[in-house]
Motif scaffolding. Sequence first.
Motif, PDB file in Angstrom:
ATOM      1  N   ALA A  32     -34.461  -1.275   6.858  1.00 18.48           N
ATOM      2  CA  ALA A  32     -33.288  -0.428   7.052  1.00 18.48           C
ATOM      3  C   ALA A  32     -32.742  -0.670   8.450  1.00 18.48           C
ATOM      4  N   GLU A  33     -31.434  -0.831   8.534  1.00 21.03           N
ATOM      5  CA  GLU A  33     -30.784  -1.102   9.823  1.00 21.03           C
ATOM      6  C   GLU A  33     -29.621  -0.141  10.009  1.00 21.03           C
ATOM      7  N   VAL A  34     -29.500   0.386  11.223  1.00 19.30           N
ATOM      8  CA  VAL A  34     -28.331   1.165  11.609  1.00 19.30           C
ATOM      9  C   VAL A  34     -27.545   0.320  12.606  1.00 19.30           C
ATOM     10  N   ARG A  35     -26.282   0.076  12.292  1.00 18.60           N
ATOM     11  CA  ARG A  35     -25.433  -0.755  13.137  1.00 18.60           C
ATOM     12  C   ARG A  35     -24.234   0.068  13.592  1.00 18.60           C
ATOM     13  N   CYS A  36     -24.044   0.170  14.883  1.00 18.00           N
ATOM     14  CA  CYS A  36     -22.972   0.990  15.438  1.00 18.00           C
ATOM     15  C   CYS A  36     -21.742   0.157  15.731  1.00 18.00           C
ATOM     16  N   GLU A  37     -20.600   0.727  15.422  1.00 15.65           N
ATOM     17  CA  GLU A  37     -19.320   0.048  15.628  1.00 15.65           C
ATOM     18  C   GLU A  37     -18.751   0.467  16.979  1.00 15.65           C
ATOM     19  N   ASP A  38     -19.459   0.077  18.046  1.00 17.91           N
ATOM     20  CA  ASP A  38     -19.050   0.534  19.377  1.00 17.91           C
ATOM     21  C   ASP A  38     -18.340  -0.536  20.186  1.00 17.91           C
ATOM     22  N   GLY A  39     -18.136  -1.681  19.586  1.00 17.26           N
ATOM     23  CA  GLY A  39     -17.418  -2.735  20.278  1.00 17.26           C
ATOM     24  C   GLY A  39     -18.278  -3.550  21.225  1.00 17.26           C
ATOM     25  N   THR A  40     -19.527  -3.122  21.447  1.00 20.36           N
ATOM     26  CA  THR A  40     -20.386  -3.862  22.372  1.00 20.36           C
ATOM     27  C   THR A  40     -21.370  -4.752  21.629  1.00 20.36           C
ATOM     28  N   GLY A  41     -21.615  -4.426  20.375  1.00 21.51           N
ATOM     29  CA  GLY A  41     -22.565  -5.202  19.596  1.00 21.51           C
ATOM     30  C   GLY A  41     -24.010  -4.930  19.945  1.00 21.51           C
ATOM     31  N   GLY A  42     -24.262  -3.972  20.868  1.00 22.58           N
ATOM     32  CA  GLY A  42     -25.621  -3.752  21.324  1.00 22.58           C
ATOM     33  C   GLY A  42     -26.284  -2.518  20.783  1.00 22.58           C
ATOM     34  N   PRO A  67     -23.592   7.171  26.831  1.00 28.66           N
ATOM     35  CA  PRO A  67     -23.400   8.612  27.047  1.00 28.66           C
ATOM     36  C   PRO A  67     -21.924   8.989  26.943  1.00 28.66           C
ATOM     37  N   GLY A  68     -21.684  10.147  26.340  1.00 31.46           N
ATOM     38  CA  GLY A  68     -20.316  10.645  26.210  1.00 31.46           C
ATOM     39  C   GLY A  68     -19.472   9.877  25.220  1.00 31.46           C
ATOM     40  N   SER A  69     -20.108   9.279  24.217  1.00 35.78           N
ATOM     41  CA  SER A  69     -19.357   8.478  23.238  1.00 35.78           C
ATOM     42  C   SER A  69     -19.451   9.074  21.842  1.00 35.78           C
ATOM     43  N   GLU A  70     -18.513   8.704  20.992  1.00 40.34           N
ATOM     44  CA  GLU A  70     -18.507   9.054  19.564  1.00 40.34           C
ATOM     45  C   GLU A  70     -18.480   7.734  18.820  1.00 40.34           C
ATOM     46  N   THR A  71     -19.613   7.355  18.225  1.00 37.82           N
ATOM     47  CA  THR A  71     -19.796   6.008  17.698  1.00 37.82           C
ATOM     48  C   THR A  71     -19.994   6.044  16.190  1.00 37.82           C
ATOM     49  N   ALA A  72     -19.101   5.406  15.446  1.00 44.42           N
ATOM     50  CA  ALA A  72     -19.278   5.293  13.996  1.00 44.42           C
ATOM     51  C   ALA A  72     -20.425   4.324  13.707  1.00 44.42           C
ATOM     52  N   TYR A  73     -21.148   4.590  12.621  1.00 46.78           N
ATOM     53  CA  TYR A  73     -22.258   3.696  12.276  1.00 46.78           C
ATOM     54  C   TYR A  73     -22.288   3.442  10.779  1.00 46.78           C
ATOM     55  N   GLU A  74     -22.965   2.366  10.425  1.00 46.62           N
ATOM     56  CA  GLU A  74     -23.211   2.057   9.020  1.00 46.62           C
ATOM     57  C   GLU A  74     -24.685   1.768   8.843  1.00 46.62           C
ATOM     58  N   VAL A  75     -25.165   1.926   7.611  1.00 44.52           N
ATOM     59  CA  VAL A  75     -26.566   1.660   7.270  1.00 44.52           C
ATOM     60  C   VAL A  75     -26.613   0.432   6.381  1.00 44.52           C
ATOM     61  N   LEU A  76     -27.478  -0.505   6.733  1.00 39.26           N
ATOM     62  CA  LEU A  76     -27.694  -1.706   5.938  1.00 39.26           C
ATOM     63  C   LEU A  76     -29.137  -1.733   5.460  1.00 39.26           C
ATOM     64  N   LEU A  77     -29.329  -2.150   4.217  1.00 38.16           N
ATOM     65  CA  LEU A  77     -30.657  -2.336   3.642  1.00 38.16           C
ATOM     66  C   LEU A  77     -30.816  -3.800   3.307  1.00 38.16           C
ATOM     67  N   ASP A  78     -31.773  -4.460   3.959  1.00 37.01           N
ATOM     68  CA  ASP A  78     -31.950  -5.916   3.825  1.00 37.01           C
ATOM     69  C   ASP A  78     -30.628  -6.657   4.040  1.00 37.01           C
ATOM     70  N   GLY A  79     -29.856  -6.182   5.005  1.00 34.40           N
ATOM     71  CA  GLY A  79     -28.632  -6.872   5.399  1.00 34.40           C
ATOM     72  C   GLY A  79     -27.400  -6.514   4.608  1.00 34.40           C
ATOM     73  N   HIS A  80     -27.532  -5.713   3.556  1.00 34.61           N
ATOM     74  CA  HIS A  80     -26.383  -5.327   2.729  1.00 34.61           C
ATOM     75  C   HIS A  80     -25.988  -3.888   3.056  1.00 34.61           C
ATOM     76  N   ARG A  81     -24.699  -3.652   3.223  1.00 34.10           N
ATOM     77  CA  ARG A  81     -24.239  -2.314   3.598  1.00 34.10           C
ATOM     78  C   ARG A  81     -24.470  -1.330   2.463  1.00 34.10           C
ATOM     79  N   ALA A  82     -25.165  -0.205   2.797  1.00 29.52           N
ATOM     80  CA  ALA A  82     -25.435   0.845   1.821  1.00 29.52           C
ATOM     81  C   ALA A  82     -24.725   2.137   2.174  1.00 29.52           C
ATOM     82  N   TRP A  83     -24.268   2.259   3.425  1.00 25.89           N
ATOM     83  CA  TRP A  83     -23.547   3.453   3.882  1.00 25.89           C
ATOM     84  C   TRP A  83     -22.545   3.039   4.941  1.00 25.89           C
ATOM     85  N   PRO A  84     -21.323   3.561   4.886  1.00 27.21           N
ATOM     86  CA  PRO A  84     -20.816   4.584   3.967  1.00 27.21           C
ATOM     87  C   PRO A  84     -20.647   4.044   2.553  1.00 27.21           C
ATOM     88  N   LEU A  85     -20.653   4.969   1.597  1.00 27.71           N
ATOM     89  CA  LEU A  85     -20.469   4.587   0.205  1.00 27.71           C
ATOM     90  C   LEU A  85     -19.083   3.996   0.009  1.00 27.71           C
TER      91      LEU A  85
END
Length: 559
Positions: A32-42, A67-85
């Motif tokens: 399971a991977e959580v990947r944040c769309e924060d523009g930094t890739g980190g 700190p002080g950020s609002e970061t959208a994220y997605e969940v990937l399972l074995d590299g495939h996006r599972a969230w958001p639906l």
Amino acid sequence: MAGLRLGPLLRYVDGAGDAATVWVEADRPCTAEVRCEDGTGGAGGSSRTFQIAGHHYALVIVTGLRPGSETAYEVLLDGHRAWPLEDSRFPPSTIRTPAGPDEEVRVSFGSCRWAAPAHGGKDPVGPDALNTLARGLAAAPPSARPDVLLLLGDQVYADETSKATRRWLATRRDLREAPGAGVADYTEYTRLYDESWLDPEVRWLLSTVPSCMIFDDHDVIDDWNTSASWVADMRATPWWRERILSGLMSYWVYQHLGNLSPAELAKDELYAAVRAASDGTDLLREFASLADNEPARVHWSYRRDFGRVRLLMVDTRAARVLEEDKRAMLDDAEERWVRDQALEDPASYDHLLIGTSLPWLLPPLIHEAEGWNAALCRGERGARWARFGENLRRKADLEHWAAFPESFDRLADMIAEAGSGPDAPATVCVLSGDVHHAYVAEARWRGEEGGPAAQVVQLTCSPVHNSIPASIRLGFRFGWSGTGRRIGRLLARHGRMREPRLGWRRTSGPWFGNQLMTLTMRGRSAALRLDQARAKKGGGTGLVTVLERDLTRPGRTGG
């Protein structure tokens, strides 16, 4: 391809603003991977799932947040996006991090959420406050969201299942045999969490608002750990062992792990062992057996700091000492832990929140009745009265803090100490649920000049989604009345009880309905709001504010 069975739940967000944890359940082993769309890739994190009773879970530690950020994220399972639906109608799930310790902190809390009906229709217990909150927040700007959601017990009802769950249970076993329509094992517990957390609105809400949880009795069974004789009777019941072990196992997986910080997770030997095993079921079952048989060796309480707000979430179910001659709400180690956490570096916080599923300050008649009952049960009036007292204790649910008089007094002493001195917080708020209504009570110490400097209040809010019989509503109202107080004093005299070290008065409430309280704290100010879920004309539901109060000023007696 692995699929997302349940979640994601955003659980822990670090006070420094650079880390979080996200809980997921997958339908098969995966990464399971959580990947944040924060523009930094980190910003992000990943974790391999662990297995319990054929189910697959991961608690992903997300690092690299700003700190002080609002970061959208997605969940990937074995590299495939599972969230958001793919067909999601909700805003993106985000992780909001604090900018610094002096930020405003908004805490919403409640307890007792019976799962909503699965397929629409008339809701038998009225609109669900959590579901209604989620719909409102989905349509509002992100700034309207609370910083944390505190769920103070009865997240699931193992002993009061819905019609849909009873139909499902009937496909597995004969419901005419014990435990009947209550859940029997771990797999059946997973059904309760599915029913509760797959509600689309609640699923989105829990994915984007951090949450802290603690169990109460219905997470296992009504009156769980009421007395030593109750425990003995249950242990003689054939189906009980599987229920209690499954209840504690599922609580550890679904609720407890997410309460912990990444640093606490790194030190947790059981968590490491379960993750390292190909199947952690036996390891977790052994731990649950230890927690049931030797509760003093297992610690469920925890601390969270939100800027200058300190939360102590206290286990008032599994940590009890039940021998009649030394009954205590908390065992010695648990009580020391609460005291140490409250008194550690008091200058570092402005508000102390004590989360306890069971109210500390009850209506005076009920408080005196529970103390009287405890005196009878320990033999103050002889063996015959003791038998009567035990029977009454079970039938009337007389098992709150007042039923453990020494513990009630020691909590009062600790609160007075924490609320005194040059570094005293502005408020000490005891947050509770359980009793299916809401009220505010303010404490006043007797025989001491002014008492603690902090404003000490009991904030009780329940249910989130349940009901209460009219007779019990009348009983709670009567418990605050002058006549109720006088009856309480008579019971106290019969039980040869000493007068409590403090007095208290109801300053707002009681309110009956499905509801949530929200505390907003900035600096040394604290404001309280109570919202009830109500049906709208023409369909739908909405939250209606029935109370707004500045807690840093003494309140008025409310009706």
